[in-house]
Motif scaffolding. Structure first.
Motif, PDB file in Angstrom:
ATOM      1  N   ILE A  31      97.146  84.254 112.908  1.00  0.00           N
ATOM      2  CA  ILE A  31      96.801  83.314 113.965  1.00  0.00           C
ATOM      3  C   ILE A  31      97.096  81.899 113.486  1.00  0.00           C
ATOM      4  O   ILE A  31      96.605  81.465 112.438  1.00  0.00           O
ATOM      5  N   LEU A  32      97.898  81.186 114.258  1.00  0.00           N
ATOM      6  CA  LEU A  32      98.240  79.799 113.969  1.00  0.00           C
ATOM      7  C   LEU A  32      97.269  78.866 114.677  1.00  0.00           C
ATOM      8  O   LEU A  32      97.052  78.992 115.884  1.00  0.00           O
ATOM      9  N   PHE A  33      96.687  77.943 113.926  1.00  0.00           N
ATOM     10  CA  PHE A  33      95.879  76.870 114.508  1.00  0.00           C
ATOM     11  C   PHE A  33      96.707  75.592 114.411  1.00  0.00           C
ATOM     12  O   PHE A  33      97.070  75.152 113.321  1.00  0.00           O
ATOM     13  N   THR A  34      97.015  75.031 115.567  1.00  0.00           N
ATOM     14  CA  THR A  34      97.840  73.839 115.598  1.00  0.00           C
ATOM     15  C   THR A  34      97.201  72.814 116.523  1.00  0.00           C
ATOM     16  O   THR A  34      96.164  73.072 117.151  1.00  0.00           O
ATOM     17  N   SER A  35      97.812  71.649 116.611  1.00  0.00           N
ATOM     18  CA  SER A  35      97.305  70.576 117.459  1.00  0.00           C
ATOM     19  C   SER A  35      98.494  69.738 117.911  1.00  0.00           C
ATOM     20  O   SER A  35      99.610  69.886 117.402  1.00  0.00           O
ATOM     21  N   CYS A  36      98.253  68.879 118.865  1.00  0.00           N
ATOM     22  CA  CYS A  36      99.330  67.986 119.300  1.00  0.00           C
ATOM     23  C   CYS A  36      99.563  66.883 118.273  1.00  0.00           C
ATOM     24  O   CYS A  36     100.705  66.555 117.948  1.00  0.00           O
ATOM     25  N   HIS A  37      98.461  66.325 117.766  1.00  0.00           N
ATOM     26  CA  HIS A  37      98.546  65.192 116.859  1.00  0.00           C
ATOM     27  C   HIS A  37      97.602  65.412 115.682  1.00  0.00           C
ATOM     28  O   HIS A  37      96.887  66.413 115.622  1.00  0.00           O
ATOM     29  N   ARG A  38      97.585  64.476 114.766  1.00  0.00           N
ATOM     30  CA  ARG A  38      96.647  64.519 113.654  1.00  0.00           C
ATOM     31  C   ARG A  38      95.279  63.994 114.087  1.00  0.00           C
ATOM     32  O   ARG A  38      95.121  63.439 115.162  1.00  0.00           O
ATOM     33  N   ALA A  39      94.304  64.193 113.200  1.00  0.00           N
ATOM     34  CA  ALA A  39      92.937  63.681 113.402  1.00  0.00           C
ATOM     35  C   ALA A  39      92.308  64.211 114.677  1.00  0.00           C
ATOM     36  O   ALA A  39      91.560  63.499 115.359  1.00  0.00           O
ATOM     37  N   GLU A  40      92.558  65.485 114.987  1.00  0.00           N
ATOM     38  CA  GLU A  40      91.925  66.105 116.156  1.00  0.00           C
ATOM     39  C   GLU A  40      90.881  67.148 115.757  1.00  0.00           C
ATOM     40  O   GLU A  40      90.353  67.856 116.612  1.00  0.00           O
ATOM     41  N   GLY A  41      90.573  67.260 114.471  1.00  0.00           N
ATOM     42  CA  GLY A  41      89.533  68.181 114.019  1.00  0.00           C
ATOM     43  C   GLY A  41      90.017  69.582 113.728  1.00  0.00           C
ATOM     44  O   GLY A  41      89.203  70.486 113.541  1.00  0.00           O
ATOM     45  N   ALA A  59     105.396  88.365 105.461  1.00  0.00           N
ATOM     46  CA  ALA A  59     105.379  89.814 105.642  1.00  0.00           C
ATOM     47  C   ALA A  59     104.446  90.469 104.639  1.00  0.00           C
ATOM     48  O   ALA A  59     103.696  91.400 104.961  1.00  0.00           O
ATOM     49  N   ARG A  60     104.478  89.992 103.406  1.00  0.00           N
ATOM     50  CA  ARG A  60     103.592  90.562 102.391  1.00  0.00           C
ATOM     51  C   ARG A  60     102.136  90.239 102.684  1.00  0.00           C
ATOM     52  O   ARG A  60     101.250  91.094 102.551  1.00  0.00           O
ATOM     53  N   LEU A  61     101.854  89.017 103.093  1.00  0.00           N
ATOM     54  CA  LEU A  61     100.485  88.637 103.414  1.00  0.00           C
ATOM     55  C   LEU A  61      99.960  89.446 104.593  1.00  0.00           C
ATOM     56  O   LEU A  61      98.786  89.829 104.629  1.00  0.00           O
ATOM     57  N   ARG A  62     100.814  89.723 105.543  1.00  0.00           N
ATOM     58  CA  ARG A  62     100.429  90.546 106.683  1.00  0.00           C
ATOM     59  C   ARG A  62     100.014  91.939 106.236  1.00  0.00           C
ATOM     60  O   ARG A  62      99.083  92.534 106.784  1.00  0.00           O
ATOM     61  N   ARG A  63     100.700  92.474 105.238  1.00  0.00           N
ATOM     62  CA  ARG A  63     100.373  93.807 104.738  1.00  0.00           C
ATOM     63  C   ARG A  63      99.070  93.813 103.943  1.00  0.00           C
ATOM     64  O   ARG A  63      98.311  94.782 104.001  1.00  0.00           O
ATOM     65  N   GLU A  64      98.810  92.766 103.192  1.00  0.00           N
ATOM     66  CA  GLU A  64      97.729  92.789 102.217  1.00  0.00           C
ATOM     67  C   GLU A  64      96.405  92.227 102.724  1.00  0.00           C
ATOM     68  O   GLU A  64      95.378  92.415 102.073  1.00  0.00           O
ATOM     69  N   PHE A  65      96.411  91.539 103.865  1.00  0.00           N
ATOM     70  CA  PHE A  65      95.177  90.946 104.380  1.00  0.00           C
ATOM     71  C   PHE A  65      94.902  91.446 105.794  1.00  0.00           C
ATOM     72  O   PHE A  65      95.815  91.807 106.532  1.00  0.00           O
ATOM     73  N   ASP A  66      93.609  91.447 106.139  1.00  0.00           N
ATOM     74  CA  ASP A  66      93.201  91.899 107.465  1.00  0.00           C
ATOM     75  C   ASP A  66      93.382  90.809 108.523  1.00  0.00           C
ATOM     76  O   ASP A  66      93.655  91.105 109.680  1.00  0.00           O
ATOM     77  N   LEU A  67      93.196  89.564 108.112  1.00  0.00           N
ATOM     78  CA  LEU A  67      93.307  88.452 109.048  1.00  0.00           C
ATOM     79  C   LEU A  67      93.846  87.244 108.298  1.00  0.00           C
ATOM     80  O   LEU A  67      93.354  86.909 107.220  1.00  0.00           O
ATOM     81  N   VAL A  68      94.857  86.594 108.867  1.00  0.00           N
ATOM     82  CA  VAL A  68      95.481  85.432 108.249  1.00  0.00           C
ATOM     83  C   VAL A  68      95.347  84.253 109.214  1.00  0.00           C
ATOM     84  O   VAL A  68      95.861  84.302 110.337  1.00  0.00           O
ATOM     85  N   LEU A  69      94.641  83.221 108.781  1.00  0.00           N
ATOM     86  CA  LEU A  69      94.470  82.003 109.568  1.00  0.00           C
ATOM     87  C   LEU A  69      95.382  80.934 108.991  1.00  0.00           C
ATOM     88  O   LEU A  69      95.277  80.599 107.810  1.00  0.00           O
ATOM     89  N   ILE A  70      96.268  80.397 109.809  1.00  0.00           N
ATOM     90  CA  ILE A  70      97.228  79.399 109.346  1.00  0.00           C
ATOM     91  C   ILE A  70      96.853  78.028 109.901  1.00  0.00           C
ATOM     92  O   ILE A  70      96.791  77.838 111.116  1.00  0.00           O
ATOM     93  N   ASP A  71      96.575  77.098 109.006  1.00  0.00           N
ATOM     94  CA  ASP A  71      96.364  75.711 109.408  1.00  0.00           C
ATOM     95  C   ASP A  71      97.728  75.047 109.446  1.00  0.00           C
ATOM     96  O   ASP A  71      98.287  74.666 108.422  1.00  0.00           O
ATOM     97  N   GLY A  72      98.302  74.933 110.651  1.00  0.00           N
ATOM     98  CA  GLY A  72      99.676  74.485 110.794  1.00  0.00           C
ATOM     99  C   GLY A  72      99.813  73.001 111.040  1.00  0.00           C
ATOM    100  O   GLY A  72      98.826  72.275 111.206  1.00  0.00           O
ATOM    101  N   SER A  73     101.055  72.562 111.056  1.00  0.00           N
ATOM    102  CA  SER A  73     101.341  71.151 111.323  1.00  0.00           C
ATOM    103  C   SER A  73     101.082  70.821 112.789  1.00  0.00           C
ATOM    104  O   SER A  73     101.172  71.693 113.657  1.00  0.00           O
ATOM    105  N   PRO A  74     100.773  69.566 113.087  1.00  0.00           N
ATOM    106  CA  PRO A  74     100.760  69.140 114.490  1.00  0.00           C
ATOM    107  C   PRO A  74     102.132  69.363 115.122  1.00  0.00           C
ATOM    108  O   PRO A  74     103.155  69.249 114.443  1.00  0.00           O
ATOM    109  N   LEU A  75     102.150  69.684 116.381  1.00  0.00           N
ATOM    110  CA  LEU A  75     103.408  70.005 117.042  1.00  0.00           C
ATOM    111  C   LEU A  75     104.314  68.797 117.220  1.00  0.00           C
ATOM    112  O   LEU A  75     105.533  68.922 117.197  1.00  0.00           O
ATOM    113  N   PHE A  76     103.732  67.626 117.389  1.00  0.00           N
ATOM    114  CA  PHE A  76     104.534  66.461 117.721  1.00  0.00           C
ATOM    115  C   PHE A  76     104.679  65.520 116.536  1.00  0.00           C
ATOM    116  O   PHE A  76     104.413  64.339 116.602  1.00  0.00           O
ATOM    117  N   THR A  77     105.094  66.109 115.408  1.00  0.00           N
ATOM    118  CA  THR A  77     105.423  65.308 114.226  1.00  0.00           C
ATOM    119  C   THR A  77     106.835  65.646 113.762  1.00  0.00           C
ATOM    120  O   THR A  77     107.142  65.621 112.584  1.00  0.00           O
TER     121      THR A  77
END
Length: 281
Positions: free
Chosen positions: A112-122, A213-231
């Motif tokens: 699951i990717l967690f993203t935002s439009c900009h920075r400093a949005e929590g 792909a390896r992380l998907r195999r070895e973990f039950d849930l992967v949370l990704i703190d991604g970059s803001p979309l508009f950077t």
């Protein structure tokens, strides 16, 4: 998407005022409305002598290095704001974790990717608090710092990685050397040491795909703190590595037009949007 939005809305049903004496922002609120209705400075790259210490995965800030291994036994130091959010609104994060796991099981979602439009949005604070709640569940949860233009998870958690996701993808370092296991929780961290110079090439590389792909195999849930979309970084290059996304936004700084544009970017990249996470920071 509607059922997920409604579940997330139940998890954060009320906007609560923060305790002014603590300086902690109010609880995040997951909105059920559609987008059409209505954080950081980059971490400095470490010097060449430190970067050369490939045999050691991490060292706590201010403490001696743990020696050989992949970072197991490193004590994670949770930020005060995360602990305060759990104390004040832990039931809402527990409910959110329950709903997320229900959707995961029903739709076979794992990354699951967690993203935002900009920075400093929590965004990072929300992901950290959710990860801490999930760490008490009977599953292996991994928190990945993939904010390619401003990674901060390691610094936020009080660890100094000597090998990070950037080293794995760009320099061919072993993935195990970058993983950090919290000894007191069923939680693992895959940090980044610094921002990358070519994020699109980074995410479209074979090394990134193989690592995910390896992380998907070895973990039950992967949370990704991604970059803001508009950077300057499009989520489209992530579509082969993530199952769905949550868009975190602060209504005081991000308007409906930006949210609609973010939804279009995710859809164009083949990333289903699970819901909107509204925060008050």
């Amino acid at each position: 998407m509607k059922e997920v939005d409604e579940a997330l809305s139940r998890a954060y049903s009320q906007r609560t005022q923060a305790n002014s004496s603590t300086g902690v922002p109010p609880s995040p609120h997951w909105t059920s409305r559609k987008p059409g209705d209505s954080d950081r400075a980059p971490a400095a790259r470490q010097d060449s002598s430190e970067r050369g210490g490939r045999g050691r995965a991490t060292e706590p800030l201010g403490l001696p290095a743990p020696g050989l291994g992949h970072g197991s036994g490193i004590e994670i130091q949770w930020p005060d704001v995360v602990e305060e959010l759990e104390r004040a609104w832990g039931d809402r994060f527990e409910s959110l974790a329950d709903r997320l796991l229900e959707v995961r099981a029903r739709r076979n979602l794992k990354v699951i990717l967690f993203t935002s439009c900009h920075r400093a949005e929590g965004r990072t604070t929300l992901v950290l608090t959710l990860a801490r709640v999930l760490a008490r569940r009977p599953l292996k949860t991994l928190l990945v710092d993939a904010d390619l233009s401003g990674p901060m998870l390691a610094r936020s958690l009080g660890v100094r990685p000597l090998v990070g996701l950037d080293d794995v993808v760009e320099d061919g370092q072993a993935l195990n050397e970058a993983l950090i296991e919290s000894p007191d929780e069923r939680l693992w961290l895959l940090p980044m040491r610094s921002a990358v110079s070519r994020p699109r090439e980074f995410l479209s590389s074979a090394a990134w795909s193989c690592a995910m792909a390896r992380l998907r195999r070895e973990f039950d849930l992967v949370l990704i703190d991604g970059s803001p979309l508009f950077t300057g970084l499009s989520a489209a290059v992530l579509h082969n590595s993530v199952d769905a996304a949550v868009l975190v936004h602060n209504s005081a700084t991000t308007g409906q037009r930006a949210i609609l544009r973010a939804q279009e970017v995710l859809e164009a990249g083949g990333v289903p949007l699970l819901g909107l996470a509204e925060t008050f920071v």
